[in-house]
Design an enzyme around this catalytic site. Structure first.
Site, PDB file in Angstrom:
ATOM      1  CG  ASP A  79      -2.314   0.619  -3.275  1.00 54.40           C
ATOM      2  OD1 ASP A  79      -1.164   1.087  -3.051  1.00 54.40           O
ATOM      3  OD2 ASP A  79      -3.311   0.972  -2.619  1.00 54.40           O
ATOM      4  CG  ASN A  80      -1.405   4.170  -4.502  1.00 56.87           C
ATOM      5  OD1 ASN A  80      -2.484   3.779  -4.031  1.00 56.87           O
ATOM      6  ND2 ASN A  80      -0.452   4.684  -3.734  1.00 56.87           N
ATOM      7  CG  HIS A 118      -9.588   1.083   0.251  1.00 57.88           C
ATOM      8  ND1 HIS A 118      -8.708   1.954  -0.329  1.00 57.88           N
ATOM      9  CD2 HIS A 118     -10.189   1.784   1.238  1.00 57.88           C
ATOM     10  CE1 HIS A 118      -8.756   3.116   0.284  1.00 57.88           C
ATOM     11  NE2 HIS A 118      -9.652   3.047   1.238  1.00 57.88           N
ATOM     12  CB  CYS A 156      -6.109   2.739  -2.019  1.00 55.85           C
ATOM     13  SG  CYS A 156      -4.847   3.529  -1.038  1.00 55.85           S
ATOM     14  CG  ASP A 192      -2.113   0.855   1.103  1.00 53.13           C
ATOM     15  OD1 ASP A 192      -2.124   1.694   0.183  1.00 53.13           O
ATOM     16  OD2 ASP A 192      -3.044   0.695   1.915  1.00 53.13           O
ATOM     17  CG  ASP A 193      -0.108   4.832  -0.224  1.00 50.30           C
ATOM     18  OD1 ASP A 193      -0.896   4.328  -1.036  1.00 50.30           O
ATOM     19  OD2 ASP A 193      -0.403   5.800   0.496  1.00 50.30           O
TER      20      ASP A 193
END
Ligand SMILES: [Ca+2]
Ligand SMILES: [Ca+2]
Lengths: 515, 515
Positions: free
Chosen positions: A282-283, A136, A73, A33-34
């Site tokens: 995810d990003n 999410h 996300c 995540d991130d």
């Protein structure tokens, strides 16, 4: 040995059948995540604090040109699971032009039933599936993972923001399967110093699930959606202070350890040769978090943007015996490709009644061959940029509003490219900004519109855009409406815990998406 | 067998003596020119086009915190060979404050005889030595490599700039040992398209030298100072168009191939277990060359500057059997350390009548242990910055003058950090700018002077600066005077070729150093 030839044949068929089932591979998706492209040693982080992931790359395939479908996300994850761009699966908003939207806990929408997630297809074809960590795709019960292809869930529907005051906002619940088992900051602590044992729990959940499934005759899918590198960043005591990169680096070290433990578990159980493991994020790293966030290496800007820093992901594929060791592929890849690839490997037909954006990467993974394709960079309801080969054309540029920027929110700290890192939404569709990502990975040097190169490449990209738009059916936007009454006031299971809160009256309204 | 015990003893002593000589390791230094930290796959280049160097790292040790002694060619190289900072060995100018200087072909100075280069010490202790490629420590005969510790030379005294008009400026000569054998753009072509077979010649020279020396009983030093990644960048036809990074990438691929060929040669000859190989670069990538130059990965600015992009170098150490495979060391290292390390490994006493800035890295290379030390970042006659542990303090900041910048010379393209990437020379000595390179490798986020962190760290760094300055004896600046009559008009050997030019009258004057 037997005098019954028919029995033998029958036995043989049963054996073949079991072999066939066993032969279907397991899938483990480790989705960070991130986490940024530049956070892994193997992707050039100067501190080189990811020995397990670096070893995973050495044993498998590195994919340096791999993208998320969105720089945020929720849409990224919806696309991973649906194999389709957010603009198709509805994970966008058209409240305002080109704005990033996600699923805060007052969101009204979620993953539509009409979307066919690959876990659903695996599940109906004999796979056992579990998601660990952040979902999410909607906090309302009808959107939960157990309604969309997962047999098990341990984790939360939303980001671990908080702590909240339950008068106005409840703390985010943590679920085991269909029931809430506690809340962040109450039952699952994250201290203001960034201490939490959540990643250790997520690791243990993964190891236990894998062990259980390995003992069965069913193939499995594990979606390990850990979130320690999403702000507020956290690590467990054993990892706090172990990195040169602050708490963020501690979180990376712990996740690296966890990834290593999962691979080890597969090896120990002897199923590594039958399991495809994908590591990605995810990003892009949240550059606005400054020293508290990750690194996008040499790339421009980060999360929330459609520059390379926002969507290029640190990706590794691992499958001993199937994916050769120490390989690098230049294939343009997308998290959406996992959809198509996994279904193909599982021998499951993919939906034919809709466009799936993901392509199969089997030829990339097993033969290191490349397939031509475009990468489409969307932000909200707008196609911002397109990559074709080594070229990337920006149709629109935007970082964030000058008001937000002046208040200190900087998506591109220390970076400034005239006419590129704009604080207005600039429409370049009539004359796209063109970059060559091979000689210019940082998107710094515009290719002159009068050049032969520009006049050769842009028509090709425009043809790809036209083809894309001709077949584009926009999904109903899911991220337009927010309503405080829909927050996690009384999640299923709260009664048993005596932890139900009373929802306020509905105040359904258009969500505000500033970015 | 023999009836003569004394003969046996004598034979034994001879054998021991030969063994002792053979046991002394060979040294190969592969020094790239203007190659950046971010140009190697193993250091995070997205195109991953350096399979041989990536393999070298996998078989050896990666040193991500390794520095040149200067952000420009000549001083960096003088420091490598002398083990001393440019401010000590004279490779600086005080014509103007904090200006980078080097050895263009009209330079009056060169490496002083008083400097004791490690090749001299190796040579006088039985080593055979060769430099292949760019010398850059003075073009006048008294400064040539054969006068300073090298037995053999194939290469040039200056950069391969040109082509020149021999009325005003002669083309740079290429030497074999003491004699010129031709000139760039005349006998050794580099086309305007960047085609040249020079790297192939340099590779062949290396392979031949290694083979010859391996057959002898003497240990050797090879200083492979190739320059294809210095502008004008070049590659040979077999490598042109083979990279995703333009001609620069083609040059990197060819050098990567050459490095691989040299390692292979060592293995084929069975001397890999007795040879220390170091790969590095003389300064950061020339970011001002835009898409024509290299990459400094996540670091700030490039060549000419004392930001990380100017001086952090892509370094690999390789010695099968002695340096364990796949290691990473966080040791703060310097090219000057090669001096001390190599002399120690050769069993040669280092000079005790002067300060040597290089430290021995044997404990790093063989035991992966770290030694505390500072990195001093000089630009010309000024100490600009100091690194201690993960902290870096800037005493002065400067990129280039606003006039140069406005004319298009940008050392930090796309990067802009307020109060850091300054176009004035800013004196921060009273309150240095402090960065934490672990959480902030890009030098973007100033640590606030009122913070506890700042008030703890800065006194420690200031103590180190005081200690450094107390013992500093500045060498006589070698790079102050320029004189057109000193150009390569009639290099030794020109008579045999009939290629001597007539020097103009002396016009000795202060050199102009704009950066
Ligand atoms: Ca995220
Ligand atoms: Ca250089």
């Amino acid at each position: 040995m037997s005098s019954c030839p028919a029995c033998l044949v029958g036995l043989l068929l049963i054996c073949l059948s079991i072999d066939y089932i066993n032969a279907r591979p397991n899938f483990v998706i480790m989705l960070m995540d991130d986490m940024g492209w530049g956070d892994l040693g193997v992707y050039g982080n100067p501190e080189k604090e990811t020995p397990n992931l670096d070893a995973m790359a050495a044993e498998g395939m590195l994919l340096p040109n791999f993208y998320s479908a969105n720089p945020l996300c929720s849409p990224s994850r919806a696309s991973l699971l649906s194999g389709r761009l957010p603009i198709r699966n509805g994970f966008y908003s058209n409240n305002a032009h080109a704005r990033n939207a996600y699923t805060p806990q007052d969101i009204a929408g979620g993953i539509p039933d009409a979307e066919i997630l690959f876990p659903e297809l695996l599940q109906s074809n004999g796979y056992r599936s579990k998601i660990i960590g952040k979902w999410h795709l909607g906090q309302q019960p009808q959107y939960h993972p157990l309604k969309h292809g997962f047999d098990e869930w341990f984790g939360a529907p939303n980001c671990h923001f908080g702590p909240y005051d339950d008068k106005k906002t409840p703390n985010i619940p943590v679920y085991r399967d269909a029931d809430m088992v506690g809340r962040y900051y109450e039952d699952f602590m994250i201290t203001s110093d960034g201490e939490s044992n959540l990643t250790q729990i997520y690791i243990q959940e993964a190891l236990t699930f894998i062990q259980k499934e390995a003992a069965s005759n069913q193939p499995f899918l594990l979606y390990w959606a850990v979130d320690a590198t999403h702000g507020p960043v956290y690590a467990s005591p054993a990892f706090m202070g172990t990195s040169n990169r602050g708490r963020y680096g501690d979180a990376v070290r712990e996740l690296d350890y966890g990834a290593g433990a999962i691979l080890k578990q597969l090896q120990t159980l002897g199923i590594d040769n039958n399991t495809l493991v994908i590591f990605s994020s995810d990003n892009g790293a949240a550059t606005y978090a400054k020293t508290g966030g990750g690194s996008n290496g040499p790339f421009l800007c980060g999360k929330e943007t459609t520059f390379e820093g926002g969507m290029r992901e640190p990706t590794i594929a691992w499958w001993p015996g199937k994916i050769g060791a120490g390989q690098v592929s230049h294939q343009l890849g997308s998290l959406m490709d996992l959809y198509t690839t996994i279904l193909e490997l599982a021998g499951v037909q993919r939906p034919t009644d809709r466009i799936i954006d993901g392509i199969s990467l089997t030829n990339t993974l097993f033969n290191n061959q490349e397939t031509d394709r475009e990468i489409f960079y969307y932000r909200g309801d707008e196609l911002m940029a397109v990559r074709q080969g080594l070229y990337k054309a920006h149709l629109w540029t935007w970082t964030n509003s000058i008001e937000e920027f002046n208040e200190g929110t900087d998506f591109c700290p220390g970076q400034e490219i005239a006419n590129v890192t704009t604080h207005d939404q600039v429409n370049n569709t009539m004359q796209p900004l063109l970059f060559h990502l091979g000689t210019d990975p940082g998107e710094k040097y515009l290719i002159h519109p009068m050049s032969h190169e520009y006049r050769t490449i842009i028509p090709r990209i425009q043809a790809a855009i036209m083809k894309h738009k001709q077949t584009l059916v926009r999904g109903t936007p899911q991220l337009n409406y927010c309503d405080s009454s829909l927050m996690n006031w009384a999640p299923t299971g709260c009664e048993k815990l005596g932890r139900c809160l009373t929802a306020p009256p509905s105040n359904r309204q258009l969500c505000v998406w500033p970015h």
